[in-house]
Enzyme design. Structure first.
Site, PDB file in Angstrom:
ATOM      1  CE1 TYR A 113      -4.177  -1.822   0.323  1.00 57.22           C
ATOM      2  CE2 TYR A 113      -2.828  -3.277   1.666  1.00 57.22           C
ATOM      3  CZ  TYR A 113      -3.980  -3.040   0.950  1.00 57.22           C
ATOM      4  OH  TYR A 113      -4.941  -4.011   0.873  1.00 57.22           O
ATOM      5  CG  ASN A 136     -10.603  -1.341  -8.189  1.00 56.92           C
ATOM      6  OD1 ASN A 136     -11.129  -0.914  -9.217  1.00 56.92           O
ATOM      7  ND2 ASN A 136      -9.735  -2.329  -8.198  1.00 56.92           N
ATOM      8  CB  CYS A 144      -7.566  -3.800  -5.646  1.00 55.67           C
ATOM      9  SG  CYS A 144      -9.085  -4.692  -5.927  1.00 55.67           S
ATOM     10  CG  HIS A 145      -5.807  -9.493  -7.457  1.00 54.67           C
ATOM     11  ND1 HIS A 145      -6.449  -8.846  -8.500  1.00 54.67           N
ATOM     12  CD2 HIS A 145      -4.808 -10.212  -8.010  1.00 54.67           C
ATOM     13  CE1 HIS A 145      -5.862  -9.174  -9.638  1.00 54.67           C
ATOM     14  NE2 HIS A 145      -4.858  -9.996  -9.370  1.00 54.67           N
ATOM     15  CD  GLU A 173      -2.447 -11.729 -11.107  1.00 61.13           C
ATOM     16  OE1 GLU A 173      -1.439 -11.099 -10.739  1.00 61.13           O
ATOM     17  OE2 GLU A 173      -3.541 -11.188 -11.342  1.00 61.13           O
TER      18      GLU A 173
END
Length: 175
Positions: A113, A136, A144-145, A173
């Site tokens: 963050y 979001n 945002c993940h 991912e």
């Protein structure tokens, strides 16, 4: 003023709700009933439109992007259009955070963050960056993940109600 249409589509992380206009997406996210207790991922689930309402069908660019993200991510290309009426609040820190995340944190990467706040122009605004993530409206697309706490914890995805979804997306991912 935008004329809104909406779709529900299947995905490996459950049903996704999308709203959009001729200028682009207004919202994409899992349906409200999906949370840590009900989350049942299925990596083999295809991305298909289940239903739609309004004058416009779901933009093909968005449908193709979602299919690619979930099933052939190495072929990801240009992000679907986001309606500027939603994505752009000229000069707002929230817009700067979303844009910094979208432009700089790519598939398989994570950022804290604090790092995201600095990329967005205010290194002391880690909490504000977290608030921007909570607000979001473009789940997965504005990723945002991929934002985590400085101690390595994942944070509170969707206000802490979908942390298992965040873990699944991060694992997806990393493969």
């Amino acid at each position: 003023m935008c004329e809104i249409s909406s779709s529900i589509c299947t995905s490996p992380i459950g049903l996704l709700s999308l709203t959009y206009c001729s200028k682009g997406l207004h919202f994409i996210g899992q349906i409200k009933s999906i949370n840590d207790e009900s989350f049942l991922p299925d990596e083999n689930q295809t991305v298909e439109i289940q239903s739609w309402h309004g004058k416009l069908t779901m933009p093909e660019s968005c449908l193709n992007w979602l299919r690619t993200y979930f099933h052939t991510p190495k072929k990801l290309t240009k992000t679907p259009e986001l309606c500027p009426n939603v994505a752009s609040e000229k000069g707002s820190f929230q817009e700067s955070v979303w844009r910094a995340l979208l432009d700089n944190v790519h598939f398989g990467q994570t950022i804290t963050y604090g790092q995201l706040a600095e990329l967005a122009g205010n290194k002391k605004a880690a909490r504000a960056a977290g608030t921007a993530m909570l607000r979001n409206p473009f789940q997965i697309i504005v990723p945002c993940h991929r934002v985590i706490r400085s101690n390595g914890d994942i944070g509170n995805y969707s206000g802490g109600t979908r942390n298992l979804v965040k873990l699944w997306l991060l694992k997806h991912e990393k493969q």
